[in-house]
Scaffold this active site. Sequence first.
Site, PDB file in Angstrom:
ATOM      1  N   ASP A  67      70.926  79.203  10.007  1.00 48.53           N
ATOM      2  CA  ASP A  67      69.561  79.521  10.433  1.00 48.53           C
ATOM      3  C   ASP A  67      68.932  80.565   9.517  1.00 48.53           C
ATOM      4  O   ASP A  67      69.607  81.141   8.666  1.00 48.53           O
ATOM      5  CB  ASP A  67      69.538  79.993  11.895  1.00 48.53           C
ATOM      6  CG  ASP A  67      70.437  81.200  12.142  1.00 48.53           C
ATOM      7  OD1 ASP A  67      71.062  81.697  11.201  1.00 48.53           O
ATOM      8  OD2 ASP A  67      70.503  81.642  13.301  1.00 48.53           O
ATOM      9  N   ASN A 136      71.057  86.511  24.418  1.00 50.88           N
ATOM     10  CA  ASN A 136      70.509  85.549  25.388  1.00 50.88           C
ATOM     11  C   ASN A 136      71.259  84.206  25.348  1.00 50.88           C
ATOM     12  O   ASN A 136      70.814  83.226  25.915  1.00 50.88           O
ATOM     13  CB  ASN A 136      69.021  85.309  25.098  1.00 50.88           C
ATOM     14  CG  ASN A 136      68.792  84.847  23.664  1.00 50.88           C
ATOM     15  OD1 ASN A 136      69.748  84.624  22.915  1.00 50.88           O
ATOM     16  ND2 ASN A 136      67.535  84.687  23.286  1.00 50.88           N
ATOM     17  N   HIS A 138      71.774  82.455  22.608  1.00 55.05           N
ATOM     18  CA  HIS A 138      71.360  81.530  21.542  1.00 55.05           C
ATOM     19  C   HIS A 138      72.473  81.350  20.527  1.00 55.05           C
ATOM     20  O   HIS A 138      73.290  82.228  20.304  1.00 55.05           O
ATOM     21  CB  HIS A 138      70.036  81.950  20.899  1.00 55.05           C
ATOM     22  CG  HIS A 138      70.088  83.075  19.918  1.00 55.05           C
ATOM     23  ND1 HIS A 138      68.959  83.703  19.465  1.00 55.05           N
ATOM     24  CD2 HIS A 138      71.122  83.707  19.289  1.00 55.05           C
ATOM     25  CE1 HIS A 138      69.298  84.637  18.600  1.00 55.05           C
ATOM     26  NE2 HIS A 138      70.599  84.669  18.486  1.00 55.05           N
ATOM     27  N   GLU A 143      67.356  78.553  21.005  1.00 53.43           N
ATOM     28  CA  GLU A 143      67.017  79.551  22.006  1.00 53.43           C
ATOM     29  C   GLU A 143      67.141  78.980  23.422  1.00 53.43           C
ATOM     30  O   GLU A 143      67.269  77.758  23.584  1.00 53.43           O
ATOM     31  CB  GLU A 143      65.572  80.026  21.760  1.00 53.43           C
ATOM     32  CG  GLU A 143      65.353  80.710  20.417  1.00 53.43           C
ATOM     33  CD  GLU A 143      65.845  82.160  20.408  1.00 53.43           C
ATOM     34  OE1 GLU A 143      66.822  82.486  21.097  1.00 53.43           O
ATOM     35  OE2 GLU A 143      65.234  82.964  19.682  1.00 53.43           O
TER      36      GLU A 143
END
Length: 242
Positions: A67, A136, A138, A143
Amino acid sequence: MEIIIKQDYDKMSKEAADFIVNYINNKPETLLCIAGGETPAGILKYLVEASNNKKVDFSKCKFVSLDEWVGLGRETRGSCKETLYNQFFDLIPITEEQICFFDGLASDLEKECKRVDKFISDNGNIDLIVLGIGMNGHIGFNEPNVPLDTYCHVVGLDPVTKDVSVKYFDKALDVKQGISLGMKTINEADTILLIANDLRKADIVKKTVEGEKMPEVPSSLLKDFPKLYFFLDEAAASKLTK
Ligand code: GLP
């Protein structure tokens, strides 16, 4: 899922690096993907050491990025590209042709996604992918509430990701989007290494391992992946009860 808990970050990193070295020794043409962020730093250090000591040979491997922050390139300290090049690619004997890295500065991001998708399919899918976990849940920039049917794609960043992003950069940057391999790309890999350390990851580790599979927690969606190895230090594993 096989869970491997080591006493501390250094031991966890060494164990995971040994796993990767063994994998590559068994398959020298490995297509390898390693996340950016803080967690893989120890693994990268041990992989460089193994390369220097001739315990592993990366000359037939290919590398693809996981990413990148849209708008950032290697010039920005803390970008995924800067992290991987400075901590790994520049320290091992490989050529630029072996690497396919997202260009967060690309003007045509859709084209950039297609370029990375093509590199992966041309090389017969990812063999080994090393994934950190965001606070979170991810993975990459997949996400919360991520669709499952995506290959490389551009995503709007979750508020938690934006908040956490300040830890990577010299000054706060107004990051809004990420470009990432998708859940489908990840699920087509042969083997996944999930890695997490530190007490601050203990809650998300517990949700990943013991919670329901749900798109709100992308890491939980990997639970039933056939060859999934979860490397943890004791602090990150400290809230696991099973
Ligand atoms: C970041 C990156 C991921 C990384 C994850 C965890 O935002 N997009 O590549 O794996 O979040 O990062 P860290 O290891 O710094 O906790």
